[in-house]
Design a protein around this motif. Structure first.
Motif, PDB file in Angstrom:
ATOM      1  N   CYS A   1       0.847  -1.192   0.000  1.00  0.00           N
ATOM      2  CA  CYS A   1       0.000   0.000   0.000  1.00  0.00           C
ATOM      3  C   CYS A   1       0.884   1.244   0.000  1.00  0.00           C
ATOM      4  O   CYS A   1       2.028   1.206   0.457  1.00  0.00           O
ATOM      5  CB  CYS A   1      -0.845  -0.032   1.266  1.00  0.00           C
ATOM      6  SG  CYS A   1      -1.922   1.393   1.467  1.00  0.00           S
TER       7      CYS A   1
ATOM      8  N   HIS B   1      -1.598  -4.860   4.770  1.00  0.00           N
ATOM      9  CA  HIS B   1      -3.008  -5.012   5.163  1.00  0.00           C
ATOM     10  C   HIS B   1      -3.908  -5.257   3.953  1.00  0.00           C
ATOM     11  O   HIS B   1      -5.110  -5.209   4.060  1.00  0.00           O
ATOM     12  CB  HIS B   1      -3.468  -3.764   5.923  1.00  0.00           C
ATOM     13  CG  HIS B   1      -3.234  -2.503   5.148  1.00  0.00           C
ATOM     14  ND1 HIS B   1      -2.126  -1.718   5.324  1.00  0.00           N
ATOM     15  CD2 HIS B   1      -3.937  -1.941   4.155  1.00  0.00           C
ATOM     16  CE1 HIS B   1      -2.166  -0.720   4.478  1.00  0.00           C
ATOM     17  NE2 HIS B   1      -3.256  -0.827   3.740  1.00  0.00           N
ATOM     18  N   GLU B   2      -3.298  -5.507   2.789  1.00  0.00           N
ATOM     19  CA  GLU B   2      -4.102  -5.730   1.574  1.00  0.00           C
ATOM     20  C   GLU B   2      -3.863  -7.165   1.113  1.00  0.00           C
ATOM     21  O   GLU B   2      -3.059  -7.415   0.228  1.00  0.00           O
ATOM     22  CB  GLU B   2      -3.657  -4.749   0.474  1.00  0.00           C
ATOM     23  CG  GLU B   2      -3.790  -3.298   0.889  1.00  0.00           C
ATOM     24  CD  GLU B   2      -3.339  -2.317  -0.185  1.00  0.00           C
ATOM     25  OE1 GLU B   2      -2.849  -2.769  -1.253  1.00  0.00           O
ATOM     26  OE2 GLU B   2      -3.468  -1.111   0.036  1.00  0.00           O
TER      27      GLU B   2
ATOM     28  N   GLU C   1      -9.085  -3.755  -0.059  1.00  0.00           N
ATOM     29  CA  GLU C   1      -8.901  -2.615   0.841  1.00  0.00           C
ATOM     30  C   GLU C   1      -8.747  -1.291   0.083  1.00  0.00           C
ATOM     31  O   GLU C   1      -9.507  -0.344   0.337  1.00  0.00           O
ATOM     32  CB  GLU C   1      -7.715  -2.907   1.778  1.00  0.00           C
ATOM     33  CG  GLU C   1      -7.703  -2.054   3.027  1.00  0.00           C
ATOM     34  CD  GLU C   1      -6.808  -0.848   2.916  1.00  0.00           C
ATOM     35  OE1 GLU C   1      -6.809  -0.050   3.857  1.00  0.00           O
ATOM     36  OE2 GLU C   1      -6.106  -0.680   1.897  1.00  0.00           O
TER      37      GLU C   1
HETATM   38 ZN   LIG Z   1      -3.919   0.089   1.848  1.00  0.00          ZN
END
Ligand SMILES: [Zn+2]
Ligand SMILES: [Zn+2]
Length: 346
Positions: free
Chosen positions: A37, A58-59, A143
């Motif tokens: 990200c 977090h993706e 996300e």
């Molecule tokens: Zn992200």
């Protein structure tokens, strides 16, 4: 199992760690793909929002490996993608419909690893089971697609008017893809990176511009027309704009190009404070809307587009790396002239 952690400015390391054990409401998944990200790059390069030894990523999407006894509707072996944000559900903002601004928000990181524990796994809330035809790599975009979905849900831009998107990192590209899927007829996208402008055309932009080689305001006034309002006799004809660059020069351009009573979504964070003439916002009654993260509703909307293949964000992948080469993966992602999205797999 292995996990990548931030060890200092421009340093990410992979090291062994004990495998997580799910509690009764949790699940553990084997990671299949995890995207880098823009916020991971800020952490990597500047140490933003991170401390030594903390995990990134977090993706991600993967295959369910273990399920707690109380988790409903999700089974071992399911292919899933994840909303990494967790909202408390009882603070003032959760209760007034702004769970994306939850006072107690927590997030699942650690996607750059072999396995991730998802606390309080709930189907169609934070865990989404994938149709067979949706790849893990596409699903890893849930996300950033949700971030774009929120910006669009908040602004509700007029799809029959020209719409401007500035900044074509993953979020800007996802905004372009969703606008195109919703039927926007004229999407003008601006970025200094050639590979990102090319990507935006594939994402559904109808026109791309390089702000370093032409005066985008002159070009767009010429091409899309000039509008007038009191004290402002030379505005553009754009009904809405999405600011996804966070670069100072674009703000004046956007506020000139948007017509009176138009709207502007601010999605990107800026590295420095910027100066802005509020008179233009007042005199043109521009609706300026900040957009941060996403609510469960935004995530569901993004997942629907993903599941139906109305958007195909995996087209944005320019590089793929194995987990062991994550240092190089971050270097490549941080070079915006070379990459759009870098995907990492264990
Ligand atoms: Zn992200
Ligand atoms: Zn809350």
């Amino acid at each position: 199992m292995r996990i990548a952690t931030w060890e200092g400015i421009r340093s990410v390391e992979v090291s062994p760690i004990d495998a997580p054990t799910p509690g009764p409401t949790d699940l553990v998944l084997d990671v299949s793909a995890c995207g880098i990200c823009g916020s991971d790059v800020h952490s990597f390069a500047e140490g933003a929002w991170i401390a030594k030894g903390m995990p990134l990523g977090h993706e991600f999407a993967g295959v369910v490996r273990e399920v707690g006894a109380n988790v409903e509707g999700i089974s071992v072996g399911d292919r899933v993608t994840v909303n990494p944000a967790a909202y408390c559900g009882h603070c003032a903002r959760c209760l007034d419909g702004h769970e994306n601004l939850c006072e107690n928000m927590s997030g699942a990181a650690g996607g750059f690893s072999d396995r991730v524990l998802i606390p309080n796994a709930r189907r169609d809330v934070n865990v989404f089971v994938l149709p067979d035809e949706v790849s893990f790599e596409a699903a890893a975009f849930l996300e950033p697609l949700s971030v774009a979905m929120r910006a669009i849900n908040q602004l509700r831009p007029p799809l029959d008017e020209p719409i401007l998107v500035t900044g074509l990192g993953t979020i800007g590209q996802c905004v372009v893809q969703i606008l195109a899927a919703q039927g926007a007829s004229r999407i003008v996208a601006i970025d200094t990176s050639p590979i990102r402008r090319e990507g935006a055309l594939a994402s559904g932009a109808t026109e791309v511009l390089d702000p370093t080689s032409e005066d985008v305001v002159d070009v767009l006034l010429e091409k899309y027309g000039v509008t007038r309002s009191p004290y402002r006799d030379r505005s553009g004809a754009f009904g809405a704009a999405f600011e996804c660059a966070g670069a100072a020069p674009v703000f004046d351009q956007i506020f000139q190009l948007v017509r009176a009573a138009g709207s502007v979504s601010l999605v990107a964070l800026t590295a420095q404070p910027i100066t802005l003439d509020p008179n233009v916002v007042v005199q043109k009654e521009i609706r300026v809307v900040g957009s941060f993260a996403y609510s469960t509703e935004d995530v569901r909307g993004a997942f629907e587009l993903l599941a139906s293949k109305a958007v195909q964000p995996d087209r944005l992948i320019t590089h793929r790396f194995q987990l062991g080469d994550i240092q190089e993966a971050f270097e490549v992602q941080s070079r915006s002239n070379e990459s759009i999205k870098v995907m990492v797999s264990p």
